[in-house]
Design an enzyme around this catalytic site. Sequence first.
Site, PDB file in Angstrom:
ATOM      1  N   ASP A   1      24.643  52.644  12.992  1.00  0.00           N
ATOM      2  CA  ASP A   1      26.011  52.454  12.496  1.00  0.00           C
ATOM      3  C   ASP A   1      27.007  52.334  13.646  1.00  0.00           C
ATOM      4  OD1 ASP A   1      25.146  52.526   9.885  1.00  0.00           O
ATOM      5  OD2 ASP A   1      25.756  54.602   9.531  1.00  0.00           O
TER       6      ASP A   1
ATOM      7  N   ARG B   1       6.908  63.176  34.743  1.00  0.00           N
ATOM      8  CA  ARG B   1       5.894  63.667  33.806  1.00  0.00           C
ATOM      9  C   ARG B   1       5.245  62.474  33.115  1.00  0.00           C
ATOM     10  NH1 ARG B   1       9.632  68.092  31.799  1.00  0.00           N
ATOM     11  NH2 ARG B   1      10.323  68.826  33.811  1.00  0.00           N
TER      12      ARG B   1
ATOM     13  N   ARG C   1       1.717  51.409  19.735  1.00  0.00           N
ATOM     14  CA  ARG C   1       1.619  52.868  19.779  1.00  0.00           C
ATOM     15  C   ARG C   1       1.554  53.451  18.357  1.00  0.00           C
ATOM     16  NH1 ARG C   1       5.739  55.277  23.982  1.00  0.00           N
ATOM     17  NH2 ARG C   1       4.326  57.054  23.665  1.00  0.00           N
TER      18      ARG C   1
ATOM     19  N   ALA D   1      13.426  58.070  21.507  1.00  0.00           N
ATOM     20  CA  ALA D   1      12.914  58.405  20.173  1.00  0.00           C
ATOM     21  C   ALA D   1      13.972  58.246  19.078  1.00  0.00           C
ATOM     22  CB  ALA D   1      12.355  59.823  20.169  1.00  0.00           C
TER      23      ALA D   1
ATOM     24  N   HIS E   1      12.624  48.812  25.436  1.00  0.00           N
ATOM     25  CA  HIS E   1      11.678  49.923  25.609  1.00  0.00           C
ATOM     26  C   HIS E   1      10.741  49.625  26.762  1.00  0.00           C
ATOM     27  CE1 HIS E   1      12.965  51.699  21.895  1.00  0.00           C
ATOM     28  NE2 HIS E   1      12.912  50.496  21.360  1.00  0.00           N
ATOM     29  N   LEU E   2      10.385  50.666  27.467  1.00  0.00           N
ATOM     30  CA  LEU E   2       9.398  50.529  28.548  1.00  0.00           C
ATOM     31  C   LEU E   2       8.031  50.180  27.973  1.00  0.00           C
ATOM     32  CD1 LEU E   2      10.566  53.799  30.213  1.00  0.00           C
ATOM     33  CD2 LEU E   2      10.644  51.590  31.376  1.00  0.00           C
ATOM     34  N   SER E   3       7.645  50.929  26.943  1.00  0.00           N
ATOM     35  CA  SER E   3       6.316  50.747  26.352  1.00  0.00           C
ATOM     36  C   SER E   3       6.377  49.750  25.198  1.00  0.00           C
ATOM     37  CB  SER E   3       5.795  52.097  25.839  1.00  0.00           C
ATOM     38  OG  SER E   3       6.648  52.617  24.836  1.00  0.00           O
TER      39      SER E   3
ATOM     40  N   HIS F   1      13.768  55.427  16.413  1.00  0.00           N
ATOM     41  CA  HIS F   1      12.937  55.492  15.204  1.00  0.00           C
ATOM     42  C   HIS F   1      13.528  56.383  14.122  1.00  0.00           C
ATOM     43  CE1 HIS F   1      10.392  53.856  18.260  1.00  0.00           C
ATOM     44  NE2 HIS F   1      10.322  54.994  18.909  1.00  0.00           N
TER      45      HIS F   1
ATOM     46  N   PRO G   1      17.179  59.989  24.974  1.00  0.00           N
ATOM     47  CA  PRO G   1      16.566  61.274  25.264  1.00  0.00           C
ATOM     48  C   PRO G   1      15.257  61.193  26.042  1.00  0.00           C
ATOM     49  CG  PRO G   1      16.356  60.716  22.943  1.00  0.00           C
ATOM     50  CD  PRO G   1      17.321  59.741  23.546  1.00  0.00           C
ATOM     51  N   ASN G   2      15.147  62.086  26.983  1.00  0.00           N
ATOM     52  CA  ASN G   2      13.955  62.317  27.812  1.00  0.00           C
ATOM     53  C   ASN G   2      13.730  61.252  28.882  1.00  0.00           C
ATOM     54  OD1 ASN G   2      13.095  64.768  26.457  1.00  0.00           O
ATOM     55  ND2 ASN G   2      12.578  63.461  24.724  1.00  0.00           N
TER      56      ASN G   2
ATOM     57  N   TYR H   1       4.302  56.430  31.037  1.00  0.00           N
ATOM     58  CA  TYR H   1       5.594  55.830  31.387  1.00  0.00           C
ATOM     59  C   TYR H   1       5.711  55.408  32.858  1.00  0.00           C
ATOM     60  CZ  TYR H   1       6.997  57.464  26.795  1.00  0.00           C
ATOM     61  OH  TYR H   1       7.079  57.663  25.443  1.00  0.00           O
TER      62      TYR H   1
ATOM     63  N   ASN I   1      18.131  51.556  25.567  1.00  0.00           N
ATOM     64  CA  ASN I   1      16.840  52.194  25.340  1.00  0.00           C
ATOM     65  C   ASN I   1      17.155  53.540  24.706  1.00  0.00           C
ATOM     66  OD1 ASN I   1      14.395  53.451  25.265  1.00  0.00           O
ATOM     67  ND2 ASN I   1      13.794  52.939  27.357  1.00  0.00           N
TER      68      ASN I   1
ATOM     69  N   GLU J   1      17.950  45.728  22.416  1.00  0.00           N
ATOM     70  CA  GLU J   1      17.106  46.925  22.353  1.00  0.00           C
ATOM     71  C   GLU J   1      16.010  46.790  23.400  1.00  0.00           C
ATOM     72  OE1 GLU J   1      15.328  47.642  18.518  1.00  0.00           O
ATOM     73  OE2 GLU J   1      13.888  49.071  19.362  1.00  0.00           O
TER      74      GLU J   1
ATOM     75  N   ARG K   1       6.410  54.875  15.658  1.00  0.00           N
ATOM     76  CA  ARG K   1       7.238  54.155  16.642  1.00  0.00           C
ATOM     77  C   ARG K   1       7.445  52.685  16.253  1.00  0.00           C
ATOM     78  NH1 ARG K   1       7.527  57.854  21.046  1.00  0.00           N
ATOM     79  NH2 ARG K   1       5.634  59.101  21.151  1.00  0.00           N
TER      80      ARG K   1
HETATM   81  O1  CA2 Z   1       9.025  53.043  25.652  1.00  0.00           O
HETATM   82  C1  CA2 Z   1      10.193  53.457  25.629  1.00  0.00           C
HETATM   83  O2  CA2 Z   1      11.049  53.083  26.420  1.00  0.00           O
HETATM   84  C2  CA2 Z   1      10.576  54.534  24.607  1.00  0.00           C
HETATM   85  O3  CA2 Z   1      11.941  54.320  24.232  1.00  0.00           O
HETATM   86  C3  CA2 Z   1      10.412  55.864  25.311  1.00  0.00           C
HETATM   87  C4  CA2 Z   1      10.649  57.049  24.394  1.00  0.00           C
HETATM   88  C5  CA2 Z   1       9.816  56.944  23.131  1.00  0.00           C
HETATM   89  O4  CA2 Z   1      10.126  57.991  22.237  1.00  0.00           O
HETATM   90  C6  CA2 Z   1      10.035  55.618  22.423  1.00  0.00           C
HETATM   91  O5  CA2 Z   1       9.188  55.562  21.298  1.00  0.00           O
HETATM   92  C7  CA2 Z   1       9.724  54.455  23.347  1.00  0.00           C
HETATM   93  C8  CA2 Z   1      10.272  58.345  25.080  1.00  0.00           C
HETATM   94  C9  CA2 Z   1      10.924  58.563  26.404  1.00  0.00           C
HETATM   95  C10 CA2 Z   1      10.317  59.788  26.999  1.00  0.00           C
HETATM   96  O6  CA2 Z   1      10.211  59.604  28.372  1.00  0.00           O
HETATM   97  C11 CA2 Z   1       9.458  60.494  29.036  1.00  0.00           C
HETATM   98  C12 CA2 Z   1       9.269  60.253  30.362  1.00  0.00           C
HETATM   99  C13 CA2 Z   1       8.503  61.094  31.109  1.00  0.00           C
HETATM  100  C14 CA2 Z   1       7.919  62.204  30.526  1.00  0.00           C
HETATM  101  C15 CA2 Z   1       8.113  62.464  29.197  1.00  0.00           C
HETATM  102  C16 CA2 Z   1       8.893  61.605  28.440  1.00  0.00           C
END
Ligand code: CA2
Length: 147
Positions: free
Chosen positions: A87, A18, A107, A77, A100-102, A80, A10-11, A23, A74, A98, A111
């Site tokens: 499953d 954004r 954080r 959210a 993640h970018l961050s 978490h 998601p997102n 990110y 990836n 697994e 998370r």
């Molecule tokens: O760091 C990552 O890759 C995450 O999976 C990114 C998720 C976050 O909930 C995880 O804790 C770590 C969030 C992705 C949201 O991406 C956005 C990108 C641009 C603007 C808003 C959200």
Amino acid sequence: MTSILILNGPNLNLLGTRQPEVYGNTTLGDIEAMCRARAEEMGLALAFEQSNSEGVLIDMIHAARDTHDGIILNAGAYTHTSVALMDAISSTELPVIELHLSNIHAREEFRHRSYIARVAVGVICGFGAAGYPLAMDALATHLSDGS
Ligand code: CA2
């Protein structure tokens, strides 16, 4: 030919549009192009998908069992929160990395917990978009020699 699925949750479709301070400026389309170039160099078949829906992600994980040799996930959210994704991964018996970018451990506390990590071969986080080709290398190595 070894086939891998890179699945984004998601997102992540909003990347580069954004919150660039969190990110970065790279879009998911840029990341897909980078992964496709790397897959060609590595001789891998690649599917690259994104969904904001937990159920759709689960369906794609189920379907991967018949079409792919491993998954890079990836889960955003859902990482978490989602016992259901955990499953689904267990049910496929495919190796999952697994991603993640961050650096989720640097954080917010919420998370730090990952349901995916319990069933993943390993975790790559904190390297931004560069984590995607790192995860591809790690998955290809795991598929070829089990490490
Ligand atoms: O760091 C990552 O890759 C995450 O999976 C990114 C998720 C976050 O909930 C995880 O804790 C770590 C969030 C992705 C949201 O991406 C956005 C990108 C641009 C603007 C808003 C959200």
